[in-house]
Design a protein around this motif. Structure first.
Motif, PDB file in Angstrom:
ATOM      1  N   PRO A  21      49.520 -80.423  23.914  1.00 61.94           N
ATOM      2  CA  PRO A  21      50.379 -79.367  24.461  1.00 61.94           C
ATOM      3  C   PRO A  21      51.172 -79.858  25.674  1.00 61.94           C
ATOM      4  N   ALA A  22      50.536 -80.632  26.566  1.00 56.74           N
ATOM      5  CA  ALA A  22      51.238 -81.109  27.763  1.00 56.74           C
ATOM      6  C   ALA A  22      52.447 -81.968  27.379  1.00 56.74           C
ATOM      7  N   SER A  23      52.291 -82.832  26.354  1.00 57.27           N
ATOM      8  CA  SER A  23      53.399 -83.678  25.913  1.00 57.27           C
ATOM      9  C   SER A  23      54.524 -82.849  25.308  1.00 57.27           C
ATOM     10  N   VAL A  24      54.160 -81.856  24.518  1.00 52.23           N
ATOM     11  CA  VAL A  24      55.195 -81.007  23.913  1.00 52.23           C
ATOM     12  C   VAL A  24      55.947 -80.236  25.001  1.00 52.23           C
ATOM     13  N   ARG A  25      55.204 -79.735  25.987  1.00 51.29           N
ATOM     14  CA  ARG A  25      55.869 -79.007  27.081  1.00 51.29           C
ATOM     15  C   ARG A  25      56.842 -79.932  27.823  1.00 51.29           C
ATOM     16  N   LEU A  26      56.449 -81.197  27.978  1.00 51.91           N
ATOM     17  CA  LEU A  26      57.330 -82.153  28.653  1.00 51.91           C
ATOM     18  C   LEU A  26      58.601 -82.392  27.825  1.00 51.91           C
ATOM     19  N   GLN A  27      58.442 -82.534  26.511  1.00 54.08           N
ATOM     20  CA  GLN A  27      59.616 -82.686  25.629  1.00 54.08           C
ATOM     21  C   GLN A  27      60.557 -81.494  25.770  1.00 54.08           C
ATOM     22  N   ILE A  28      59.950 -80.315  25.826  1.00 54.65           N
ATOM     23  CA  ILE A  28      60.762 -79.097  25.972  1.00 54.65           C
ATOM     24  C   ILE A  28      61.470 -79.126  27.319  1.00 54.65           C
ATOM     25  N   ARG A  29      60.722 -79.482  28.371  1.00 54.55           N
ATOM     26  CA  ARG A  29      61.291 -79.538  29.728  1.00 54.55           C
ATOM     27  C   ARG A  29      62.482 -80.494  29.782  1.00 54.55           C
ATOM     28  N   GLU A  30      62.373 -81.615  29.049  1.00 51.37           N
ATOM     29  CA  GLU A  30      63.436 -82.624  29.065  1.00 51.37           C
ATOM     30  C   GLU A  30      64.558 -82.303  28.076  1.00 51.37           C
ATOM     31  N   GLY A  31      64.477 -81.140  27.439  1.00 56.06           N
ATOM     32  CA  GLY A  31      65.548 -80.707  26.545  1.00 56.06           C
ATOM     33  C   GLY A  31      65.541 -81.391  25.182  1.00 56.06           C
ATOM     34  N   LYS A  32      64.436 -82.075  24.859  1.00 52.88           N
ATOM     35  CA  LYS A  32      64.363 -82.782  23.575  1.00 52.88           C
ATOM     36  C   LYS A  32      63.859 -81.890  22.449  1.00 52.88           C
ATOM     37  N   LEU A  33      63.359 -80.740  22.796  1.00 51.04           N
ATOM     38  CA  LEU A  33      62.813 -79.845  21.774  1.00 51.04           C
ATOM     39  C   LEU A  33      63.287 -78.422  22.087  1.00 51.04           C
ATOM     40  N   LYS A  34      64.119 -77.879  21.178  1.00 54.63           N
ATOM     41  CA  LYS A  34      64.722 -76.560  21.451  1.00 54.63           C
ATOM     42  C   LYS A  34      64.386 -75.548  20.358  1.00 54.63           C
ATOM     43  N   GLU A  35      63.517 -75.967  19.434  1.00 54.52           N
ATOM     44  CA  GLU A  35      63.257 -75.147  18.249  1.00 54.52           C
ATOM     45  C   GLU A  35      62.120 -74.144  18.498  1.00 54.52           C
ATOM     46  N   PRO A  36      61.978 -73.190  17.570  1.00 57.55           N
ATOM     47  CA  PRO A  36      60.807 -72.297  17.629  1.00 57.55           C
ATOM     48  C   PRO A  36      59.518 -73.117  17.599  1.00 57.55           C
ATOM     49  N   THR A  37      58.463 -72.603  18.204  1.00 55.94           N
ATOM     50  CA  THR A  37      57.239 -73.380  18.406  1.00 55.94           C
ATOM     51  C   THR A  37      56.183 -73.181  17.327  1.00 55.94           C
ATOM     52  N   SER A  38      56.487 -72.331  16.340  1.00 52.04           N
ATOM     53  CA  SER A  38      55.516 -72.094  15.264  1.00 52.04           C
ATOM     54  C   SER A  38      55.078 -73.417  14.642  1.00 52.04           C
ATOM     55  N   GLY A  39      53.776 -73.595  14.501  1.00 50.24           N
ATOM     56  CA  GLY A  39      53.264 -74.800  13.847  1.00 50.24           C
ATOM     57  C   GLY A  39      53.027 -75.968  14.790  1.00 50.24           C
ATOM     58  N   LEU A  40      53.539 -75.900  16.013  1.00 49.21           N
ATOM     59  CA  LEU A  40      53.303 -76.991  16.969  1.00 49.21           C
ATOM     60  C   LEU A  40      51.890 -76.880  17.563  1.00 49.21           C
ATOM     61  N   CYS A  41      51.272 -78.046  17.776  1.00 49.00           N
ATOM     62  CA  CYS A  41      49.945 -78.092  18.414  1.00 49.00           C
ATOM     63  C   CYS A  41      48.943 -77.137  17.757  1.00 49.00           C
ATOM     64  N   PRO A  42      48.642 -77.360  16.483  1.00 50.87           N
ATOM     65  CA  PRO A  42      47.723 -76.463  15.779  1.00 50.87           C
ATOM     66  C   PRO A  42      46.392 -76.332  16.519  1.00 50.87           C
ATOM     67  N   GLY A  43      45.879 -75.125  16.557  1.00 45.69           N
ATOM     68  CA  GLY A  43      44.596 -74.888  17.222  1.00 45.69           C
ATOM     69  C   GLY A  43      44.745 -74.423  18.656  1.00 45.69           C
ATOM     70  N   TYR A  44      45.943 -74.656  19.233  1.00 45.64           N
ATOM     71  CA  TYR A  44      46.166 -74.226  20.616  1.00 45.64           C
ATOM     72  C   TYR A  44      46.901 -72.887  20.649  1.00 45.64           C
ATOM     73  N   ALA A  45      46.482 -72.038  21.581  1.00 48.52           N
ATOM     74  CA  ALA A  45      47.108 -70.721  21.712  1.00 48.52           C
ATOM     75  C   ALA A  45      48.528 -70.861  22.243  1.00 48.52           C
ATOM     76  N   GLN A  46      49.419 -70.014  21.737  1.00 50.93           N
ATOM     77  CA  GLN A  46      50.757 -69.907  22.304  1.00 50.93           C
ATOM     78  C   GLN A  46      50.866 -68.538  22.967  1.00 50.93           C
TER      79      GLN A  46
END
Lengths: 261, 261
Positions: free
Chosen positions: B8-33
């Motif tokens: 989750p921390a890596s995905v949040r960093l990607q989002i912060r850096e503007g590399k990930l702008k899509e809906p989050t469904s399916g990302l980091c399975p098992g972790y709460a959104q």
């Protein structure tokens, strides 16, 4: 008429009329009882946040509208200022008196917080065949101030208060599963087994309530306790606060079983 | 590296850096959104009370300190203003824009509310062998504004928004038991079977998201939805509010299984 058959509304009326001044343990079996914390509006956000961040010691059943002495959900027509047998008033974090009603103290800026009470899960534990030692020994449940810090919120901080019940080893799992199913009255134990691990020096010297016998083959189990907010009010030096007196709870119209929803 | 193995921390960093702008469904399975609602401090007490009074649509996972863009519990080091792929800004109850970050909007009086999300219980339902029709049909879950009034709190009021999933008759009980075990992500359904009974005119015309097929032998089941607070903000004409954009959630460090505690 047997006491156990009287409705919560009738018992609250007796209390309001000054005919019942005793602790409420055992009254209206099956109905939830609630801890009370009344605070001025200027403290209400911090306290609500404190409860949100510390749901095990502070499971909120209802929060009144500001200034209203009445509740809308858990106790129909209950008057917060008269329908509890005994109250405590705290000023600047210090207990300044006990009163049979708080009408003279009422102000338009007060907010009432009603918090789930372990009486509810005790009836479930008893129903599951687990002895409540403090009932057998006719005293109050022993409560201890721990070294477990609550998550602070604004001006509110302090350590968690826990209640202790000795549980025979063979019933420990049952005690956990029964209480974990009722998160709105403190839920599963916060600790089982080693008092020192949570900062409790001696089981013989509770900070609130009375010591009870722990027999051979039993383990002390500790649950988050609704006295925690009172300890937080004391630790935080809150300007003004009213609570119920220990053991003198609000009897609600809500069945214990509904707390599982 | 497979997406599902990224933390989750890596995905949040990607989002912060503007590399990930899509809906989050399916990302980091098992972790709460989590759903996000950001409000000025002057609205914070009323909203916290609204959430306390309406725990099914508004199960709070964390509330930030006033002015802080950081969380302490559910997402270590997450920056509320940058770590969600898309945000919505509401002024006077009206949607005024969508943004990839909200740094320019940040103010010292803002409070962030993180609310449990049905993505968490969907993974449990899928695990229990129950098809999520909107996943099969590659669309958003259908959501409907009902006639079920939320319990108002101060300036906040409005009706409950629900999400709908068609469930085969023989799996209805399982769908109830699985979700009722997770009260911190909306819990058990609020209604099963009759859309009209809760004020829904036609399943084909959802108020948010997309319509899905309901097959012969299936019954529509309705769960309280985290869009409810956005609807309340709109109904209440709240001066200023920031939320996540639908489907673009905060990915937390908290495992879904921990939501059962």
């Amino acid at each position: 008429m047997k006491n156990s058959l009287i409705s919560p509304a009738s018992v609250r009326l007796q209390i309001r009329e000054g005919k019942l001044k005793e602790p409420t343990s055992g009254l209206c079996p099956g109905y939830a009882q609630a801890n009370l914390v009344v605070l001025p509006q200027k403290y209400a956000y911090d306290f609500l946040l404190f409860a949100q961040r510390n749901p095990k010691p502070c499971p909120l059943l209802e929060v009144s509208d500001t200034g209203s002495r009445f509740l809308k959900k858990i106790a129909y027509n209950a008057d917060i200022a008269t329908d509890i047998p005994k109250y405590r008033v705290y000023e600047n974090g210090k207990l300044t008196g006990e009163y049979l009603d708080i009408v003279p103290f009422w102000r338009d800026d007060l907010v009432s917080f009603l918090i789930g009470c372990s009486f509810s899960f005790e009836s479930e534990l008893t129903g599951a065949g687990i002895e409540m030692r403090h009932n057998t020994e006719h005293c109050n449940v022993p409560m201890y101030l721990t070294n477990i810090p609550c998550v602070p919120a604004g001006s509110f901080h302090g350590n968690m208060v826990v209640s202790m019940r000795p549980i025979p080893y063979e019933q420990v799992v049952k005690a956990v599963t029964v209480t974990s199913a009722i998160p709105r009255v403190h839920g599963a134990p916060v600790h089982i087994g080693c008092p020192e691990a949570i900062g409790i020096g001696s089981l013989d010297q509770p900070d609130f309530g009375d010591a009870v016998t722990v027999k051979e083959g039993e383990v002390p189990a500790f649950w988050a306790c609704g006295v925690t907010p009172q300890a937080a009010v004391m630790a935080s030096g809150t300007e003004f606060c009213i609570t119920h007196a220990p053991g003198h709870m609000l009897i609600t119209d809500m069945k214990n079983i509904c707390l599982k929803e």
